[in-house]
Design a protein around this motif. Sequence first.
Motif, PDB file in Angstrom:
ATOM      1  N   ILE A   6      30.720  -3.087 -15.018  1.00 13.95           N
ATOM      2  CA  ILE A   6      29.287  -2.767 -15.033  1.00 13.95           C
ATOM      3  C   ILE A   6      28.573  -4.021 -14.547  1.00 13.95           C
ATOM      4  O   ILE A   6      28.580  -5.046 -15.218  1.00 13.95           O
ATOM      5  N   LYS A   7      27.997  -3.935 -13.357  1.00 15.73           N
ATOM      6  CA  LYS A   7      27.315  -5.094 -12.782  1.00 15.73           C
ATOM      7  C   LYS A   7      25.922  -4.654 -12.346  1.00 15.73           C
ATOM      8  O   LYS A   7      25.763  -3.849 -11.437  1.00 15.73           O
ATOM      9  N   THR A   8      24.924  -5.172 -13.063  1.00 17.37           N
ATOM     10  CA  THR A   8      23.525  -4.905 -12.744  1.00 17.37           C
ATOM     11  C   THR A   8      22.813  -6.256 -12.773  1.00 17.37           C
ATOM     12  O   THR A   8      23.403  -7.260 -13.186  1.00 17.37           O
ATOM     13  N   PRO A   9      21.563  -6.311 -12.378  1.00 14.10           N
ATOM     14  CA  PRO A   9      20.849  -7.586 -12.468  1.00 14.10           C
ATOM     15  C   PRO A   9      20.759  -8.142 -13.899  1.00 14.10           C
ATOM     16  O   PRO A   9      20.625  -9.342 -14.083  1.00 14.10           O
TER      17      PRO A   9
ATOM     18  N   LEU B 173      19.234  -0.523 -15.765  1.00 17.35           N
ATOM     19  CA  LEU B 173      19.699   0.122 -14.540  1.00 17.35           C
ATOM     20  C   LEU B 173      18.507   0.303 -13.605  1.00 17.35           C
ATOM     21  O   LEU B 173      18.088  -0.641 -12.972  1.00 17.35           O
ATOM     22  N   ASN B 174      17.979   1.520 -13.547  1.00 19.04           N
ATOM     23  CA  ASN B 174      16.788   1.781 -12.749  1.00 19.04           C
ATOM     24  C   ASN B 174      16.071   2.989 -13.336  1.00 19.04           C
ATOM     25  O   ASN B 174      16.706   3.975 -13.701  1.00 19.04           O
TER      26      ASN B 174
ATOM     27  N   ASP C 154      24.749   1.252  -5.995  1.00 25.43           N
ATOM     28  CA  ASP C 154      23.345   1.354  -5.594  1.00 25.43           C
ATOM     29  C   ASP C 154      22.967  -0.013  -5.026  1.00 25.43           C
ATOM     30  O   ASP C 154      22.570  -0.919  -5.755  1.00 25.43           O
ATOM     31  N   LYS C 155      23.138  -0.158  -3.721  1.00 33.41           N
ATOM     32  CA  LYS C 155      22.886  -1.453  -3.080  1.00 33.41           C
ATOM     33  C   LYS C 155      21.418  -1.857  -3.154  1.00 33.41           C
ATOM     34  O   LYS C 155      21.105  -3.029  -3.268  1.00 33.41           O
ATOM     35  N   GLU C 156      20.535  -0.884  -3.106  1.00 35.15           N
ATOM     36  CA  GLU C 156      19.109  -1.178  -3.141  1.00 35.15           C
ATOM     37  C   GLU C 156      18.707  -1.878  -4.444  1.00 35.15           C
ATOM     38  O   GLU C 156      17.876  -2.775  -4.447  1.00 35.15           O
ATOM     39  N   HIS C 157      19.313  -1.462  -5.553  1.00 34.43           N
ATOM     40  CA  HIS C 157      18.976  -2.043  -6.849  1.00 34.43           C
ATOM     41  C   HIS C 157      20.065  -2.979  -7.382  1.00 34.43           C
ATOM     42  O   HIS C 157      19.995  -3.411  -8.527  1.00 34.43           O
TER      43      HIS C 157
END
Length: 128
Positions: free
Chosen positions: A33-36, A92-93, A116-119
């Motif tokens: 799980i990799k998010t900002p 997430l978004n 999701d490359k955009e986010h």
Amino acid sequence: MIKKLISIIFITFLLSSCASKQVINSTSATILIKTPTMKFYDKGFISKFDNYTQVQIYSAGKTILDMKIYKDRVCTSTFECESLKEFNKKYLNSAYKDDFLESIFNNNKKETVFRDKEHNILIKVKKD
């Protein structure tokens, strides 16, 4: 007599409330799980219960993520329970559907990859 009856009811309630939840299905998996705002990658388990799905990730024998996904909220050991909408917005978004996480972890595929490359979000689940 009434005192004895109350004691029996109390003990029955106590024992039934402490009964463990029954796992319907549990699968080991490698989870990324990799998010900002979140970064987890290691071996873990995806366990399905009657009313929630539990995702656990371990590193060096220690639990680094213990997340319970309910129909209306997400709970982890690192933060209080949050609504699905709030969780998506924070981690997430906000455009993602409420059942997004559940659909990722509850599908029957051997491998699931969401990118999701955009986010800047990548979620991979490879079930053993």
